[in-house]
Design an enzyme around this catalytic site. Structure first.
Site, PDB file in Angstrom:
ATOM      1  N   LYS A  67       1.490   0.161  15.201  1.00 23.66           N
ATOM      2  CA  LYS A  67       2.949  -0.027  15.236  1.00 23.66           C
ATOM      3  C   LYS A  67       3.298  -1.459  16.494  1.00 23.66           C
ATOM      4  O   LYS A  67       5.063  -1.573  16.119  1.00 23.66           O
ATOM      5  CB  LYS A  67       3.640   0.698  15.856  1.00 23.66           C
ATOM      6  CG  LYS A  67       3.353   2.543  15.240  1.00 23.66           C
ATOM      7  CD  LYS A  67       3.889   2.531  14.364  1.00 23.66           C
ATOM      8  CE  LYS A  67       4.555   3.282  13.552  1.00 23.66           C
ATOM      9  NZ  LYS A  67       4.703   2.860  12.125  1.00 23.66           N
ATOM     10  N   HIS A  98       0.548  -1.406   0.021  1.00 23.95           N
ATOM     11  CA  HIS A  98       0.416  -0.194   0.108  1.00 23.95           C
ATOM     12  C   HIS A  98       0.634   1.636   0.033  1.00 23.95           C
ATOM     13  O   HIS A  98       1.993   1.431   0.425  1.00 23.95           O
ATOM     14  CB  HIS A  98      -1.074  -0.222   1.722  1.00 23.95           C
ATOM     15  CG  HIS A  98      -2.184  -0.706   1.191  1.00 23.95           C
ATOM     16  ND1 HIS A  98      -3.151  -0.365   1.826  1.00 23.95           N
ATOM     17  CD2 HIS A  98      -2.257  -1.581   0.431  1.00 23.95           C
ATOM     18  CE1 HIS A  98      -3.985  -1.825   1.899  1.00 23.95           C
ATOM     19  NE2 HIS A  98      -3.785  -2.277   0.836  1.00 23.95           N
ATOM     20  N   TYR A 138       4.191   6.980  10.336  1.00 21.53           N
ATOM     21  CA  TYR A 138       3.282   5.684   9.925  1.00 21.53           C
ATOM     22  C   TYR A 138       4.050   4.154   8.904  1.00 21.53           C
ATOM     23  O   TYR A 138       3.805   3.284   9.581  1.00 21.53           O
ATOM     24  CB  TYR A 138       2.092   5.374   8.661  1.00 21.53           C
ATOM     25  CG  TYR A 138       0.508   4.574   8.702  1.00 21.53           C
ATOM     26  CD1 TYR A 138       0.125   4.879   9.474  1.00 21.53           C
ATOM     27  CD2 TYR A 138       1.061   3.753   7.730  1.00 21.53           C
ATOM     28  CE1 TYR A 138      -0.513   4.028   9.903  1.00 21.53           C
ATOM     29  CE2 TYR A 138       0.014   2.611   8.061  1.00 21.53           C
ATOM     30  CZ  TYR A 138      -1.084   2.973   8.674  1.00 21.53           C
ATOM     31  OH  TYR A 138      -2.083   1.958   9.215  1.00 21.53           O
ATOM     32  N   PRO A 168      -4.047   0.232  19.628  1.00 17.29           N
ATOM     33  CA  PRO A 168      -3.975   0.045  17.592  1.00 17.29           C
ATOM     34  C   PRO A 168      -3.867   1.128  16.530  1.00 17.29           C
ATOM     35  O   PRO A 168      -3.444   0.509  14.986  1.00 17.29           O
ATOM     36  CB  PRO A 168      -4.899  -1.327  17.613  1.00 17.29           C
ATOM     37  CG  PRO A 168      -5.717  -0.553  18.483  1.00 17.29           C
ATOM     38  CD  PRO A 168      -5.227  -0.298  19.287  1.00 17.29           C
ATOM     39  N   TYR A 171      -8.913   5.135   7.880  1.00 12.72           N
ATOM     40  CA  TYR A 171      -9.471   5.641   9.646  1.00 12.72           C
ATOM     41  C   TYR A 171     -10.354   6.962   9.152  1.00 12.72           C
ATOM     42  O   TYR A 171      -9.915   7.779   8.493  1.00 12.72           O
ATOM     43  CB  TYR A 171      -7.918   6.222   9.372  1.00 12.72           C
ATOM     44  CG  TYR A 171      -6.887   5.062   9.895  1.00 12.72           C
ATOM     45  CD1 TYR A 171      -5.935   5.220   9.391  1.00 12.72           C
ATOM     46  CD2 TYR A 171      -6.285   4.695  11.173  1.00 12.72           C
ATOM     47  CE1 TYR A 171      -4.655   3.506   9.346  1.00 12.72           C
ATOM     48  CE2 TYR A 171      -5.655   3.990  11.396  1.00 12.72           C
ATOM     49  CZ  TYR A 171      -4.681   3.127  10.587  1.00 12.72           C
ATOM     50  OH  TYR A 171      -3.528   2.481  10.518  1.00 12.72           O
TER      51      TYR A 171
END
Ligand code: PHB
Length: 385
Positions: free
Chosen positions: A285, A57, A373, A281, A189
């Site tokens: 990570k 991704h 990220y 979560p 998200y």
């Protein structure tokens, strides 16, 4: 992973795994691998299936106010993440160790650790464990406490030297695994005034979805129908985006906690991963931070066995904690930005929206999210302070 990397450097280890092999190879856990975690798997020769089956991704979506905003990792950082379930990583590593004659004792329950805090001339560390109804002992040079938050290694450290930093969140995640192709190619998200929601996946056929819920949410109140309706409400966009539903294969509630224990070492006992730290979560990570600890300990043990130096072992905790705190900050920040907290008023709600608007609208702020990220680089850890 530690055992595998040590083996590549000619260092022997024994893995005591408390669960049976079938259990760890099928338990659904995390699914997002940072750029550096993928590189480490590939470079150390256990990345072939990951490269074949992992879903690369190059961005994620942040959704709020009924609109989608993409954070483009490739453009902002030149890096990507890979969706590859944790139990698949475990399968690959178990297979690699066993193929090279590695020793993994499955269903071996560690009971206690001893003699890790003696001086150089003291006796060797020992682990007492139960296996097949008998109690056995393993003597070693070093103990790597990779035994999770509820393991025995952290509590074995002297209470007087251990400091704990903790944050509990007043919510949890209701997670489902569903037999339906993911409704989006990338993770979403979503911030909504009814609470956070996340769309993720395990494969092109299996979706993983989460809803913010109470930290002690009772699953009895959540029929499949209610779950899909709530997901549809939170993910709804003004341009009519559709969430496909399908059979729910698994449901569960994930608690949310931030936790750090320091130092991460006492004598010849080292803590890694969840034994030392827990992240909520939201930043994906947990697994990646455990792998980061593994890198640091591997390098330190190689330095010890090949060059006879304890310098890197002495620096282990400080080196790990620098990254741990940055990752804690990121996970806490993502969690705070994307969730509704109890008793939030319209001021707080508008601050959440303004922050999301800023993060998605400013290249500088998007880059800050993206570089965390995909995973912060490791180079800094090799430089001396
Ligand atoms: C997951 O796929 O389980 C997942 C993905 C991203 C997160 C947390 C969990 O931030």
């Amino acid at each position: 992973m530690l055992s595998h990397l040590l083996h590549l450097q000619g260092i022997d280890s024994v893995v005591l795994e408390s669960k049976p092999r079938e259990y760890i190879e099928s338990r659904i856990r995390a699914g997002v691998l940072e750029h550096g975690t993928v590189q480490l798997m590939v470079q150390s020769g256990v990345g072939a299936r990951l490269q074949r089956e992992g879903l690369v991704h190059t961005g994620v979506e942040l959704r709020f106010n009924g609109a989608a905003h993409r954070i483009d990792f490739a453009d902002l950082t030149g890096k990507s993440i890979t969706i590859y379930p944790q139990h698949e990583v475990v399968k690959d590593l178990v297979a690699a160790r066993l193929a090279r004659g590695g020793k993994i004792i499955f269903a071996a329950e560690a009971m206690s650790v001893h003699d890790f805090d003696k001086g150089a001339t003291g006796s060797s560390p020992k682990i007492r464990f139960q296996h097949g109804g008998a109690t056995e002992a393993l003597e070693c040079d070093f103990i790597a406490g990779c035994d999770g938050f509820h393991g025995i290694c952290r509590p074995a450290m002297p209470a007087a030297t251990l400091r704990v930093h903790e944050r509990e969140y007043p919510f949890g995640w209701l997670g489902i695994l569903a037999k339906v192709p993911p409704a989006s190619e990338e993770l979403i998200y979503c911030y909504h005034d009814r609470g956070f929601a996340l769309l993720s996946m395990r494969s092109p056929e299996i979706s993983r979805l989460y809803l913010q819920c109470a930290h002690d949410e009772n699953l009895d109140g959540w029929s499949d129908d209610r779950i899909w309706t709530e997901l549809r409400t939170r993910f709804a966009t003004r341009d009519g985006w559709e969430l496909r539903d399908g059979p729910i294969l698994q449901k569960g509630v994930t608690p949310m906690r931030s936790f750090v224990a320091e130092p991460m070492r006492q004598g010849k006992l080292f803590l890694l991963g969840d034994a030392a730290h827990i992240v909520p979560p939201t930043g994906a990570k947990g697994l990646n931070l455990a792998v980061a600890d593994v890198r640091v300990l591997t390098r330190a043990l190689v330095d010890f066995y090949k060059r006879g130096s304890s310098n890197e072992l002495d620096r282990y905790s400080d080196v790990c904690l620098r990254r741990v705190w940055k990752v804690q900050r990121f996970s806490w920040w993502m969690t705070s930005m994307l969730h509704r907290f109890p008793n939030e008023d319209s001021f707080s709600h508008n601050v959440h929206l303004a922050e999301l608007d800023y993060v998605t609208g400013s290249r500088a702020a998007s880059t800050a999210l993206a570089e965390n990220y995909v995973g912060l680089p490791f180079d800094e850890e090799t430089k001396p302070d």
